[in-house]
Design an enzyme around this catalytic site. Structure first.
Site, PDB file in Angstrom:
ATOM      1  CG  ASN A  11      -0.012  -5.763   0.067  1.00 37.31           C
ATOM      2  OD1 ASN A  11       0.621  -6.426   0.885  1.00 37.31           O
ATOM      3  ND2 ASN A  11       0.214  -5.822  -1.245  1.00 37.31           N
ATOM      4  CD1 TRP A  12       0.376  -2.746   6.274  1.00 36.86           C
ATOM      5  CD2 TRP A  12       1.380  -3.648   8.073  1.00 36.86           C
ATOM      6  NE1 TRP A  12      -0.069  -2.073   7.384  1.00 36.86           N
ATOM      7  CE2 TRP A  12       0.530  -2.602   8.506  1.00 36.86           C
ATOM      8  CE3 TRP A  12       2.101  -4.371   9.015  1.00 36.86           C
ATOM      9  CZ2 TRP A  12       0.405  -2.258   9.847  1.00 36.86           C
ATOM     10  CZ3 TRP A  12       1.976  -4.018  10.359  1.00 36.86           C
ATOM     11  CH2 TRP A  12       1.132  -2.966  10.768  1.00 36.86           C
ATOM     12  CE  LYS A  13       2.871  -3.595  -2.051  1.00 38.32           C
ATOM     13  NZ  LYS A  13       3.258  -2.932  -3.277  1.00 38.32           N
ATOM     14  CG  HIS A  65       0.517  -7.865  -5.226  1.00 34.47           C
ATOM     15  ND1 HIS A  65       1.702  -7.386  -5.738  1.00 34.47           N
ATOM     16  CD2 HIS A  65      -0.125  -6.795  -4.698  1.00 34.47           C
ATOM     17  CE1 HIS A  65       1.761  -6.079  -5.524  1.00 34.47           C
ATOM     18  NE2 HIS A  65       0.666  -5.698  -4.887  1.00 34.47           N
ATOM     19  CD  GLU A  79       4.902  -5.760  -4.873  1.00 31.24           C
ATOM     20  OE1 GLU A  79       4.759  -6.288  -3.767  1.00 31.24           O
ATOM     21  OE2 GLU A  79       4.724  -4.535  -5.075  1.00 31.24           O
ATOM     22  CD  GLU A 132      -2.880  -3.810  -6.349  1.00 31.39           C
ATOM     23  OE1 GLU A 132      -2.897  -2.957  -5.464  1.00 31.39           O
ATOM     24  OE2 GLU A 132      -2.143  -4.810  -6.323  1.00 31.39           O
ATOM     25  N   GLY A 151       3.495   1.692  -6.115  1.00 26.80           N
ATOM     26  CA  GLY A 151       4.677   2.225  -5.436  1.00 26.80           C
ATOM     27  C   GLY A 151       5.399   3.317  -6.195  1.00 26.80           C
ATOM     28  CB  SER A 165       0.239   5.505  -6.404  1.00 22.22           C
ATOM     29  OG  SER A 165       1.524   4.965  -6.677  1.00 22.22           O
ATOM     30  N   GLY A 185      -1.024  -0.052  -0.587  1.00 22.70           N
ATOM     31  CA  GLY A 185       0.277  -0.547  -0.155  1.00 22.70           C
ATOM     32  C   GLY A 185       0.941   0.425   0.797  1.00 22.70           C
ATOM     33  N   GLY A 186       1.843   1.245   0.265  1.00 22.00           N
ATOM     34  CA  GLY A 186       2.659   2.142   1.084  1.00 22.00           C
ATOM     35  C   GLY A 186       1.869   2.954   2.104  1.00 22.00           C
TER      36      GLY A 186
END
Ligand code: PGA
Length: 250
Positions: free
Chosen positions: A11-13, A98, A100, A168, A174, A213, A234-235
Site C-alpha cells: 500500500n503506497w498510500k 483502511h 486512515e 491492521e 507506521g 509495520s 505500507g512503508g
C-alpha cells in the site's frame, strides 16, 4: 504437502510519482520472475499511477490495486474515483476501510460494506481492513472491536468471491510497533470466527492478512502464524528491496 498461497500486498498510500515507478517496479519485475509459486503479490499505488504501473508490469507477476473507491459508479462527486474506474485503469484489487480512511474521512462499517459491493460489481478483489486502536487494546477490547468491524463491514455478496480481510492494529501502522505473535494469532482466530459468523461457510476461504509495520526482519515469523494468509505492507512496500524481501519470506 500443499503449501498455501500467501497474498502480499503493498500500500503506497499518498506516495509515488512516475519517476519512482520506473526504478521500483522494474527492480521488482526482474526479481519476481523467479518468484516462488507460493506467493500472490499486489501493489496499490495512488490512483494516478495505476494505469502506468499496469503498463510497466505488462501482464507480469504483480497485480495492481486501488486504495479506496466510492460506492457510486459515476456522477457529481468531485474528486471521487469509482471501482469501475479503478478496474478500467487495470486494477484487479482494492483496499477498503483502511484505518486512515476510517479516521481521516469518518468511514463507517456500513459505508465500507457498501464499497465492498461496489468493488465486487466492478470485478475487483476487495481487501477489507479492520483493527483496534491502542486505547481499545489497552481496554481489553481488541477482539470485540475487530469482531464488530467484521460483522459490519462485510457484505453477503462476498461468499464464494475472491476477497481478503486485513487485520491492521491502528497502533502498529507506521510506528515500528507490532503485536506479539500470540496476539496476532488470537486476533486472526477471532477474525476467522467472525467471518464465519457473518458469512457461514463462505467465510472460511478468504485469506486474513496481517498489516502494521511488517518489514523484512519480522515478515517470516508473522507469516508463519496460524491463520496469517499474507501481509498488507505500507512503508516497506515503497522500497523495492524491502518489499521483495517480504515476498521472499512468504
Ligand atoms: P505500515 O502500514 O506497513 O507502514 O505500518 C501498513 C498499512 O497501513 O497498510
Amino acid at each position: 504437502m500443499k503449501q498455501s498461497v500467501k497474498l502480499i500486498v503493498g500500500n503506497w498510500k499518498m506516495n509515488g510519482l512516475a519517476a519512482d515507478l520506473t526504478g521500483a517496479v522494474a527492480e521488482m519485475l526482474a526479481d519476481l520472475s523467479a518468484r516462488p509459486a507460493s506467493v500472490r503479490a499486489g501493489l496499490c499505488p495512488p490512483a494516478t499511477l495505476i494505469d502506468r504501473m499496469v503498463r510497466a508490469i505488462e501482464g507480469g507477476l504483480i497485480e495492481v490495486g486501488g486504495q479506496d473507491c466510492r460506492v457510486e459508479t459515476k456522477g457529481a462527486f468531485t474528486g471521487g474515483v469509482s471501482a469501475e474506474m479503478l478496474a478500467d485503469a487495470g486494477a484487479t484489487m482494492v483496499i477498503l476501510g483502511h484505518s486512515e480512511r476510517r479516521q481521516e474521512f469518518g468511514e463507517s462499517d456500513a459505508l465500507v460494506s457498501e464499497k465492498v459491493g461496489a468493488a465486487l460489481r466492478a470485478g475487483l478483489m476487495p481487501i477489507i481492513c479492520v483493527g483496534e486502536t491502542l486505547a481499545q487494546r489497552e481496554a481489553g477490547e481488541a477482539v470485540s472491536v475487530v469482531r464488530s468491524q467484521i460483522l459490519g463491514s462485510l457484505s453477503d455478496q462476498l461468499a464464494g468471491q475472491d476477497w481478503a480481510l486485513a487485520y491492521e492494529p491502528v497502533w502498529a501502522i507506521g510506528t515500528g510497533l507490532t503485536p506479539t505473535l500470540e496476539q496476532i494469532a488470537e486476533i486472526h482466530a477471532a477474525a476467522r470466527a467472525a467471518m464465519v459468523e457473518r458469512l457461514g461457510e463462505g467465510g472460511r476461504a478468504a485469506p486474513i492478512l496481517y498489516g502494521g509495520s511488517v518489514n523484512p526482519a519480522n515478515a517470516r515469523d508473522i507469516l508463519a502464524v496460524a491463520e496469517v494468509g499474507g501481509a498488507l505492507v505500507g512503508g516497506a512496500s515503497l522500497k523495492a528491496a524491502d518489499f521483495l524481501a517480504i515476498i521472499r519470506a512468504a
